[in-house]
Design a protein around this motif. Sequence first.
Motif, PDB file in Angstrom:
ATOM      1  N   ASN A 191       3.108  10.328  -7.380  1.00 37.33           N
ATOM      2  CA  ASN A 191       4.026  10.574  -8.482  1.00 37.33           C
ATOM      3  C   ASN A 191       3.475  10.574  -9.941  1.00 37.33           C
ATOM      4  OD1 ASN A 191       6.197  10.889  -6.968  1.00 37.33           O
ATOM      5  ND2 ASN A 191       7.091   8.859  -6.992  1.00 37.33           N
ATOM      6  N   GLY A 192       2.325  10.247  -9.877  1.00 37.25           N
ATOM      7  CA  GLY A 192       1.414  10.310 -11.126  1.00 37.25           C
ATOM      8  C   GLY A 192       1.493   9.145 -12.006  1.00 37.25           C
ATOM      9  N   GLU A 193       2.022   8.029 -11.327  1.00 35.98           N
ATOM     10  CA  GLU A 193       2.262   6.643 -12.126  1.00 35.98           C
ATOM     11  C   GLU A 193       1.189   5.664 -11.531  1.00 35.98           C
ATOM     12  OE1 GLU A 193       6.995   5.764 -12.012  1.00 35.98           O
ATOM     13  OE2 GLU A 193       5.989   6.048  -9.940  1.00 35.98           O
ATOM     14  N   GLU A 194       0.851   4.691 -12.455  1.00 26.37           N
ATOM     15  CA  GLU A 194      -0.231   3.948 -12.281  1.00 26.37           C
ATOM     16  C   GLU A 194       0.025   2.855 -11.258  1.00 26.37           C
ATOM     17  OE1 GLU A 194      -2.786   0.470 -14.986  1.00 26.37           O
ATOM     18  OE2 GLU A 194      -1.224   1.694 -15.741  1.00 26.37           O
ATOM     19  N   ALA A 195      -0.883   2.791 -10.134  1.00 25.43           N
ATOM     20  CA  ALA A 195      -0.834   1.656  -9.047  1.00 25.43           C
ATOM     21  C   ALA A 195      -0.373   0.310  -9.374  1.00 25.43           C
ATOM     22  CB  ALA A 195      -2.069   1.822  -8.135  1.00 25.43           C
TER      23      ALA A 195
ATOM     24  N   ASN B 194       0.887  -1.405   0.063  1.00 24.92           N
ATOM     25  CA  ASN B 194       0.115   0.080   0.007  1.00 24.92           C
ATOM     26  C   ASN B 194       0.872   1.360  -0.006  1.00 24.92           C
ATOM     27  OD1 ASN B 194      -2.350  -1.638  -0.059  1.00 24.92           O
ATOM     28  ND2 ASN B 194      -2.518  -1.520   2.213  1.00 24.92           N
TER      29      ASN B 194
ATOM     30  N   ASN C 243       2.264   1.905  -3.489  1.00 26.62           N
ATOM     31  CA  ASN C 243       1.198   2.354  -4.084  1.00 26.62           C
ATOM     32  C   ASN C 243       0.948   3.909  -4.208  1.00 26.62           C
ATOM     33  OD1 ASN C 243       0.725   0.392  -6.110  1.00 26.62           O
ATOM     34  ND2 ASN C 243      -1.029  -0.637  -5.109  1.00 26.62           N
ATOM     35  N   GLU C 244       0.975   4.095  -2.783  1.00 24.07           N
ATOM     36  CA  GLU C 244       0.677   5.742  -2.501  1.00 24.07           C
ATOM     37  C   GLU C 244       1.545   6.512  -3.006  1.00 24.07           C
ATOM     38  OE1 GLU C 244       0.614   5.823   1.728  1.00 24.07           O
ATOM     39  OE2 GLU C 244      -1.264   4.463   2.127  1.00 24.07           O
TER      40      GLU C 244
ATOM     41  N   ARG D   3       3.381   5.735  -5.751  1.00 25.55           N
ATOM     42  CA  ARG D   3       3.288   5.763  -7.393  1.00 25.55           C
ATOM     43  C   ARG D   3       2.502   6.798  -7.657  1.00 25.55           C
ATOM     44  NH1 ARG D   3       5.796   1.938 -10.231  1.00 25.55           N
ATOM     45  NH2 ARG D   3       4.083   1.913 -11.896  1.00 25.55           N
ATOM     46  N   VAL D   4       1.210   6.635  -6.873  1.00 26.25           N
ATOM     47  CA  VAL D   4      -0.071   7.609  -7.173  1.00 26.25           C
ATOM     48  C   VAL D   4       0.451   9.172  -7.308  1.00 26.25           C
ATOM     49  CG1 VAL D   4      -2.439   8.184  -6.774  1.00 26.25           C
ATOM     50  CG2 VAL D   4      -1.777   5.750  -6.784  1.00 26.25           C
TER      51      VAL D   4
END
Length: 665
Positions: free
Chosen positions: A188-192, A179, A182-183, A185-186
């Motif tokens: 940074n504008g990246e896909e989870a 988690n 993913n936080e 990545r999101v």
Amino acid sequence: MTIKDKIEALREELREHNYNYYVLDNATITDYEFDIKLKELEKLEKEHPEFFDANSPTQRVGGGITKNFDTITHKNRMYSLDNSYSKEDLLDWEKRLQKNLGTTEIEYTCELKYDGASINLTFENGKFLRAVTRGDGFQGDDVTTNVKTIKSIPLIPKKDFLLDFEMRGEIILPLDGFNRMNEERVANGEEAYRNPRNTASGSLKLQDSSEVAKRPLDCLLYQVVTNERKYETHYESLEAARNSGFKVPQTIILAKNIDEVLEFVNSWDEKRHDLPYETDGVVVKVNNLLQQEELGYTSKSPRWAIAYKFKAEQVTTVLNEITYQVGRTGAITPVANLEPVHLAGTVVKRASLHNADQIEKLDIRLGDTVFVEKGGEIIPKIIKVDLSKRPENSVATVYATHCPECDTELIRTEGDAKHYCPNEFGCAPQITGRIQHFISRKAMDIDGLGGETVDLLRKEGLIKNYADLYELTKEQVIPLERMAEKSAQNMIDGIKKSKEIPFEKVLFALGIRFVGETVAKKLAKHFKSMDNLMQADFETLIAVDEIGDRIAKSILDFSSNEGNIELVKRLKSYGIQLEVSAESMENQTDKLKGKAFVVSGVFHQLSRNELKKAIEDNGGKVSSSISKKTDFVVAGDKMGPSKLAKAEDLGIAIISEQDFIDMIN
């Protein structure tokens, strides 16, 4: 204290802190204090390179770059597990165990089935040597550099454990860590990332190990593999492994019977959602290691273990379309194209409908709202239709009559569940599928050549069948899309090297319907060459152990087809191994032909596996249980008393290890 002693003392201290923090979850110093000690060790090692140690705590930070992950053959094959879904399945399994062992006194272990990436860790002389992925069970990828960065794996276990052994386990990504990733990545504008399992598996194949070191990967261990007979039970070996620094989960228990197994299953079916990592079932194993040896393996799975899968998650969605896929043997599989839906951590868009009978049984139609679950938590399948939501203008599904790829009329033979496209040499997916099967790891194992490249070679008109591969040149393949000179050379070299693959694998590679790995081995051993096999008649074929009417007919169909006869002739001209080699024929005799043996107990001159191989090398057959068809029982120490009594009741000859050695000599 000498410099060497100081370095060793620091290493040992840091290993202990690692163990306390990553395995026991009980930090004894602060992160800052740990980093200070690690930097001190790094400085000393840099100033004194003569004391370098690949297993030093300083080697865990990563930094090594892996361009290509070498393929390594497993010393001990990594089998998959049979699945069960009910108490009845478990009771049937227990009956088989009792029959094979000749006793009702069987103790079990229950452990959670972790959802991650399977790994095999090899230790030699008490030190970590190599980490290899499961792969196809026979061989996998060397991911040592990346796995070293996982702090919960001891690179040097405590000294009271084994010296030479393998540890089997699962590389997982705990939910909290997943988690957090993913936080970031999101943000940074990246896909989870979709789910922890795939992310853990993908992490092992990252080229930069310093990137792997940043990920909160963990490793849960579940099996010790060794030739040392230090422990009598599976549970005892895991307890010893835990005490030696390995992260063996505390959830494992001993169970005296299937009722106690089910208590464990029911308890964890509720509690599993509170675990810090994903799990999809329970693995039940026979605890006694001698009994495990007695039970042995089928061609795919250990007889002494079974996976009980938790009830699969279900969702509803709408069926938009039914399409049809063509397999390498021409088998047609209907596929449900669904309104995308989240299921068990992935987005599901398609599900198999298996065959025409399944469609008719479910009465599944376009526009239906359907219940979908993951069969064995892997492949999505449709279980039923919600008839209350069926559209008023619904029309019954009519199964396809012609091949979706080449428009040839489909056939369906009596007793066959599937429809087939008979256009074997003119249907594109069959051509590509057969070549892809031919080059696969378990078959010809051609490096530098993958499925996409095969499809490209076919589309460009460079190959029409697998024999054409052996006429390819580097100059022909360099112009292909995404093909550089080095990759073109690797492909040609891989094709050339495949000429060394033994006959039994070549026979499997030919893709004869119903001839899998195990059947191919039996046929190769019996007939010794492709010529002998293709000249055999129906009676000769079914006389071979475990070869039934269906397999025999399939071989006869293959052998009488002009296209296949020409392919085999060409393969022979290119130097492919189409007969058993002289080396593998060494020590092979027919001394034990027609004789069935059961091997039971502990042996001293030969291992159990060496005994079984010696029986087969001399033409005998190895059985797992005693019956009227058994000719000899090779009895070692600690043979089960009930097995001994059964052999005596049936009047079967009981011989010693030495008697057997004398027999074959």
